[in-house]
Design a protein around this motif. Structure first.
Motif, mmCIF file in Angstrom:
data_model
loop_
_atom_site.group_PDB
_atom_site.id
_atom_site.type_symbol
_atom_site.label_atom_id
_atom_site.label_comp_id
_atom_site.label_asym_id
_atom_site.label_seq_id
_atom_site.Cartn_x
_atom_site.Cartn_y
_atom_site.Cartn_z
ATOM 1 N N LYS A 105 0.886 -1.178 0.000
ATOM 2 C CA LYS A 105 0.000 0.000 0.000
ATOM 3 C C LYS A 105 0.917 1.219 0.000
ATOM 4 C CE LYS A 105 -2.193 0.225 3.759
ATOM 5 N NZ LYS A 105 -2.997 -0.269 4.851
ATOM 6 N N ARG A 126 5.091 -1.452 5.753
ATOM 7 C CA ARG A 126 3.852 -1.107 6.474
ATOM 8 C C ARG A 126 3.270 -2.420 6.998
ATOM 9 N NH1 ARG A 126 0.613 3.520 3.345
ATOM 10 N NH2 ARG A 126 -0.673 3.207 5.196
ATOM 11 N N SER A 127 2.125 -2.857 6.444
ATOM 12 C CA SER A 127 1.581 -4.141 6.922
ATOM 13 C C SER A 127 2.188 -5.327 6.173
ATOM 14 C CB SER A 127 0.062 -4.171 6.738
ATOM 15 O OG SER A 127 -0.536 -3.216 7.561
ATOM 16 N N ARG A 162 8.961 -0.894 10.890
ATOM 17 C CA ARG A 162 7.553 -0.942 10.535
ATOM 18 C C ARG A 162 7.066 0.505 10.672
ATOM 19 N NH1 ARG A 162 2.480 -0.218 9.415
ATOM 20 N NH2 ARG A 162 1.011 -1.780 10.150
ATOM 21 N N ALA A 163 6.787 1.145 9.525
ATOM 22 C CA ALA A 163 6.293 2.522 9.556
ATOM 23 C C ALA A 163 4.838 2.485 10.004
ATOM 24 C CB ALA A 163 6.432 3.162 8.183
ATOM 25 N N GLY A 164 4.653 2.435 11.300
ATOM 26 C CA GLY A 164 3.322 2.292 11.877
ATOM 27 C C GLY A 164 3.441 1.743 13.279
ATOM 28 N N ALA A 165 2.307 1.336 13.824
ATOM 29 C CA ALA A 165 2.292 0.925 15.235
ATOM 30 C C ALA A 165 2.438 -0.584 15.409
ATOM 31 C CB ALA A 165 0.993 1.404 15.869
ATOM 32 N N ASN A 215 0.997 7.493 13.254
ATOM 33 C CA ASN A 215 -0.202 7.527 12.400
ATOM 34 C C ASN A 215 -1.492 7.485 13.234
ATOM 35 O OD1 ASN A 215 -0.403 4.847 13.177
ATOM 36 N ND2 ASN A 215 0.408 4.035 11.264
ATOM 37 N N ARG A 219 -7.120 -4.671 14.589
ATOM 38 C CA ARG A 219 -6.719 -5.895 13.904
ATOM 39 C C ARG A 219 -7.885 -6.878 13.833
ATOM 40 N NH1 ARG A 219 -3.255 -3.118 12.669
ATOM 41 N NH2 ARG A 219 -0.997 -3.385 12.700
ATOM 42 N N LYS A 273 -7.305 -1.673 4.282
ATOM 43 C CA LYS A 273 -7.016 -0.987 5.551
ATOM 44 C C LYS A 273 -6.664 0.479 5.284
ATOM 45 C CE LYS A 273 -5.165 -2.393 9.905
ATOM 46 N NZ LYS A 273 -4.745 -1.132 10.490
ATOM 47 N N ALA A 321 -4.457 4.383 8.395
ATOM 48 C CA ALA A 321 -3.234 5.201 8.335
ATOM 49 C C ALA A 321 -3.014 5.780 6.948
ATOM 50 C CB ALA A 321 -2.033 4.357 8.733
HETATM 51 C C1 3PG Z 1 -0.581 0.370 12.190
HETATM 52 O O1 3PG Z 1 -0.406 -0.671 12.820
HETATM 53 O O2 3PG Z 1 0.225 1.311 12.225
HETATM 54 C C2 3PG Z 1 -1.847 0.557 11.398
HETATM 55 O O3 3PG Z 1 -2.594 -0.598 11.424
HETATM 56 C C3 3PG Z 1 -1.634 1.038 9.969
HETATM 57 O O4 3PG Z 1 -1.245 0.040 9.084
HETATM 58 P P1 3PG Z 1 -0.805 0.370 7.564
HETATM 59 O O5 3PG Z 1 0.502 1.070 7.597
HETATM 60 O O6 3PG Z 1 -0.723 -0.958 6.883
HETATM 61 O O7 3PG Z 1 -1.850 1.236 6.946
#
Ligand code: 3PG
Length: 308
Positions: free
Chosen positions: A10, A56-57, A76-79, A103, A225, A272, A275
């Motif tokens: 994505k 990302r995911s 991992r650019a995210g959480a 994000n 999730r 998804k 973010a």
């Molecule tokens: C995350 O864990 O940061 C979010 O679920 C966002 O996921 P993404 O980067 O795949 O949109």
């Protein structure tokens, strides 16, 4: 030359890619991009000769780690980092980081947006209900939960939260009421946002026992999730409670049945989207690039999630 690969099914917004490139080049590194890849082989090929990886995911599993013979760090650019095989990374001494909070605003805005969308019947011309004055329960008060609480308060909602990992004082200082247990939260709140990460403890933890406690007019929103929901319970809840609605940013396995049987009581984003904003892409993407530069140039391992 040190090479950083951004491998994202994505893609990030263009402006975020420009920012990532600037940081990577300023550090003296080279940037490689693999976006919207159509098969795993492309990922396995691209990762072969890189030192650092931003995802990302995207699934970073054993085959990816095996193919990445030079890899030192994955960010991992995210959480949530449930898409990364931490064991496989640690075994090869690869550092794994996330970018917590970067994000969160985007995800929180989507959660509230989905609540409104469902409670206004998909804006289909029929009368819906307002959120003002209603009780919302924040299940897990992390970065996303906290912002959902702030927005909900601004909308005049009565905000409650439960999170055994966050000090009660911190939650209450935000003007959010704490409750003693998750069961109590679900019993009190017509609206619940569940913001849990997916891990051993949380998987399938949202069961019929919890959902059925929700008062009349219940809406559950899941911007987190798929795995945290016990899907047989979800189906049971829909069948037994004609007032129940569910909005999610992660398509459940039972999507076909929910779509066919429950009309505007069920909504899932097609992909998804939490973010997926320019701001979140910039925040998380640039943070990931900075964290890589700081780790490779200065050994800074802040945000490492596979320490020890
Ligand atoms: C995350 O864990 O940061 C979010 O679920 C966002 O996921 P993404 O980067 O795949 O949109």
């Amino acid at each position: 030359m040190t090479t950083v690969l951004v491998a994202t099914d994505k893609p990030f917004a263009r402006v975020a890619v420009t920012g990532i490139r600037e940081i990577v080049n300023q550090a003296g590194f080279e940037l490689k991009m693999l976006e919207k890849y159509t098969g795993k082989e492309q990922f396995l090929e691209a990762v072969k000769d890189v030192d650092a990886l931003i995802v990302r995911s995207d699934i970073v599993d054993e085959p990816v780690i095996k193919a990445a013979t030079r890899l030192k760090i994955v960010v991992r650019a995210g959480a949530g980092y449930d898409n990364i095989d931490l064991k496989a990374c640690s075994a090869k001494g690869i550092v794994v980081m996330n970018t917590p909070g970067q994000n969160a605003n985007a995800v929180a805005e989507l959660a509230i947006g989905m609540l409104i969308f469902l409670n206004r019947n998909f804006f289909n011309g029929t009368a819906g209900v307002e959120l003002r004055g209603k009780k919302i329960g924040i299940h897990a008060y992390g970065h996303v939960g906290r912002i959902i609480g702030m927005i909900a308060k601004g909308m005049g909602m009565d905000v409650f939260a439960h999170d055994p990992f966050v000090d009660k004082i911190i939650i209450e200082n935000d003007g959010v009421k704490t409750v003693g247990s998750i069961q109590e939260l679900y019993s009190m709140c017509q609206y619940i946002s569940v913001n849990l990460p997916a891990n051993k403890e949380t998987k399938e933890s949202i069961t019929i026992e919890l959902m059925s406690k929700m008062p009349e007019g219940a809406t559950l929103v899941n911007p987190a999730r798929k795995e945290i929901i016990h899907e047989p319970s979800l189906l049971k809840m829909f069948a037994e409670r004609k007032d129940f609605r569910y909005a999610t940013d992660v398509t459940p396995d039972c999507e076909a049945q929910l779509k066919a049987e429950y009309g505007t009581r069920y909504f899932a984003t097609p992909k998804k989207m939490g973010a997926q904003t320019e701001e979140a892409n910039i925040n998380a993407g640039l943070a990931a690039a900075r964290q890589i530069a700081n780790f490779i140039l200065k050994g800074d391992n802040t945000f490492q999630v596979n320490k020890g």
